[in-house]
Design an enzyme around this catalytic site. Structure first.
Site, PDB file in Angstrom:
ATOM      1  N   TYR A 130       9.848  -6.183  31.689  1.00 24.75           N
ATOM      2  CA  TYR A 130      10.902  -5.813  30.743  1.00 24.75           C
ATOM      3  C   TYR A 130      12.140  -6.705  30.900  1.00 24.75           C
ATOM      4  CZ  TYR A 130      14.625  -3.289  28.441  1.00 24.75           C
ATOM      5  OH  TYR A 130      15.686  -2.976  27.636  1.00 24.75           O
TER       6      TYR A 130
ATOM      7  N   ASP B 272       6.496   0.422  25.832  1.00 27.44           N
ATOM      8  CA  ASP B 272       6.951   0.879  24.513  1.00 27.44           C
ATOM      9  C   ASP B 272       7.861  -0.149  23.851  1.00 27.44           C
ATOM     10  OD1 ASP B 272       8.421   2.093  26.903  1.00 27.44           O
ATOM     11  OD2 ASP B 272       9.966   2.143  25.332  1.00 27.44           O
TER      12      ASP B 272
ATOM     13  N   LYS C 211       3.982   8.186  30.387  1.00 23.94           N
ATOM     14  CA  LYS C 211       5.248   8.479  29.698  1.00 23.94           C
ATOM     15  C   LYS C 211       5.121   8.011  28.241  1.00 23.94           C
ATOM     16  CE  LYS C 211      10.108   7.241  29.663  1.00 23.94           C
ATOM     17  NZ  LYS C 211      11.054   6.219  30.155  1.00 23.94           N
TER      18      LYS C 211
END
Length: 542
Positions: A276, A311, A383
């Site tokens: 990320y 995500d 998650k």
């Protein structure tokens, strides 16, 4: 569910050999990165040792003493041998009562450092080992404390059958405003509270100090803010008879230090994705992977669940076309996590409900993707992230889409459901927005109950075929990544359609290859001991 790393004999009837091939490719792709992380250090890894040894505080301008001390050592003798020997040699041979005293003199240019040898080196080595051992013992005690509270105040995931945890974000910028909002959210059903960090903190090469009230779109991650929020959630946990977990961010240029502070202050979950920071914050890839290995070792020892950030890929890439990149990243995160000592129960792998609602049969596609992730990682606390990219400002459509997201989460047995906001993209959520969002997820979760048991896609139906196709595309991509190298794949924009070259980005100047004899006692302990082993009472030195 099975914990042998293969797909379960599940609803999608995945080919076990394809699943094994995917994991083999992920391991091949990860191996050169792991070797690099084992043979290099960074300024933040070294400062994390000082944090574990108890060095806190900052000068009048907010620059932490850990930074002053690390910079002074780096300037005089370099970091390639590690900070430990020069620092504890100076402590043993100088007029300093503590690390803080030494750091203050270092900040003023009054402290001298050397790389001790012979008997002096041996004494410094043993003193540094005692300090690191004391820090790790404090982390162990906080983990044991959490275990006691989880038994005393069982949360939803301890129910039979377990309920998905409801995950809610607070982000006022002021820790004293965050606290009542977090406690109110817990009283309305939130099981996990995440305190979003202030915008841009990931690019700071220091950890701010103290309780803060001036964050931007979030609150600074500091040790004192961690302590204050943990105490507030402990208070409301006892009131509710249900342990409420606390989440923050171990990412950016200070990832290892923040991981150490999280372990010392008993945080429960930390955002800690392998790519990320590279893709979305332009932090140097080498710096990120080296920092990440140490931070995950600390998380493993502290019993902290990591949350990964796949995500985010779907906010910059198309959620249908790029579905396989999510799987590839999850398999890489799994491999890196296991190597650092994380158990499956600590792998909070992320994914998201981000397919455009204008795509025909988008809900069936979402179910296929969510069920595939569930079956590939049966023992991971997945998650699941709500829609954001296609929230248009039409709050009624947004509320409906969030309900479909909640339904997909329950039908596919997701572990952690982050609640979606109908006002996503309009403004920072008001309390009333959160109240409605909690009402939405509570209704769907309670109305569906054990619906996941009854949801079985038709063999060779559209959902099953879509899941197998995504898995097949994942294996093809992993073969390419393993052949070309992960750093090359990142440079070519494979993830999140963003190109990040190995020598670009922020923080590369803080990466140092180990010299012969490199010594960091925290790494010595974390590398040599089972992070989940039994811990008899350990003496902490004064």
């Amino acid at each position: 569910m099975r914990g042998d790393g293969m797909a379960p004999e599940g609803k999608l009837d995945l080919d076990p050999e394809v699943v094994r091939a995917a994991r083999r490719m992920a391991a091949r792709a990860a191996e050169p990165i792991i070797a690099m992380a084992r043979s290099h250090t960074t300024v933040s890894v070294e400062r994390a040792l000082l944090r574990l040894a108890g060095l806190a505080g900052a000068d009048d301008e907010g620059r932490p003493w850990a930074n002053h001390l690390a910079d002074a050592v780096a300037g005089q003798v370099g970091l390639e041998h590690g900070l430990a020997l020069p620092v504890w040699d100076a402590l043993l041979n100088g007029p300093y009562g503590s690390l803080a005293d030494l750091a203050r003199d270092a900040a003023l240019g009054r402290a001298s450092f050397r790389l001790p040898a012979g008997a002096a080196g041996a004494e410094a080595r043993e003193a540094a080992r005692r300090a690191a051992r004391d820090g790790i013992a404090r982390v162990d005690r906080r983990r044991a404390e959490r275990d006691r509270l989880l038994a005393e105040l069982p949360p939803g995931d301890a129910a039979d059958p377990p309920r998905p945890l409801i995950y809610l974000i607070v982000a006022t910028g002021d820790i004293y405003e965050d606290i009542p909002q977090a406690q109110a959210a817990a009283r309305e059903g939130a099981d996990v509270v995440a305190v979003i960090r202030s915008t841009g903190q990931s690019l700071l090469d220091f950890v701010p100090e103290g309780a803060t009230r001036e964050g931007y779109a979030g609150t600074y991650a500091t040790q004192e803010n961690f302590r204050l929020m943990r105490a507030a959630l402990d208070e409301v946990s006892r009131e509710l008879g249900r342990y409420v977990r606390l989440t923050n961010y171990a990412s950016g240029l200070c990832m290892p230090e923040i991981a150490a502070l999280a372990g010392l202050e008993r945080l429960d979950m930390m955002l800690n994705d392998c790519m990320y920071g590279i893709i979305f914050r332009d932090i140097n890839p080498r710096r990120t992977f080296i920092d990440q290995r140490f931070s995950r070792q600390v998380h493993a020892r502290a019993g902290i669940v990591i949350n990964t950030g796949e995500d985010n890929y779907l906010t910059t890439a198309d959620a249908v076309d790029a579905a396989h990149t999510v799987i590839v990243s999850q398999l890489l995160n799994e491999r890196f996590g296991h190597e650092a000592g994380l158990s499956d129960a600590q792998l909070g792998l992320g994914h998201a409900f981000e397919i455009s609602p204008a795509v025909p049969e988008s809900f069936r596609l979402e179910l296929a993707h969510a069920q595939l992730v569930r079956e590939l990682f049966p023992d991971a606390p997945l998650k699941y992230m709500p829609p954001t990219k296609h929230m248009t400002g039409n709050i009624f459509a947004g509320y409906l889409l969030d309900a479909f997201f909640n339904l997909a989460g329950v039908m596919t047995g997701q572990s952690i459901i982050l609640i979606g906001m109908m006002t996503e993209g309009i403004h920072t959520p008001w309390l009333s927005d959160r109240d409605l969002a909690l009402e939405n997820v509570r209704y769907v979760r309670d109305a569906c109950g054990g619906l996941a048991e009854d949801f079985v896609p038709r063999p060779d139906g559209m959902i099953t075929r879509r899941a197998r196709r995504v898995l097949s595309e994942s294996v093809e991509l992993l073969e390419r990544v393993a052949g070309d190298g992960l750093l090359t794949a990142i440079a070519e924009g494979t993830f999140g359609v963003t190109r990040r070259p190995p020598d670009g980005g922020k923080g590369l100047e803080g990466v140092v290859p180990h010299a012969e004899g490199y010594f960091n006692p925290a790494i010595e302990i974390l590398d040599s001991e089972d992070p989940h082993g039994a811990r008899p009472g350990q003496e902490v030195h004064a």
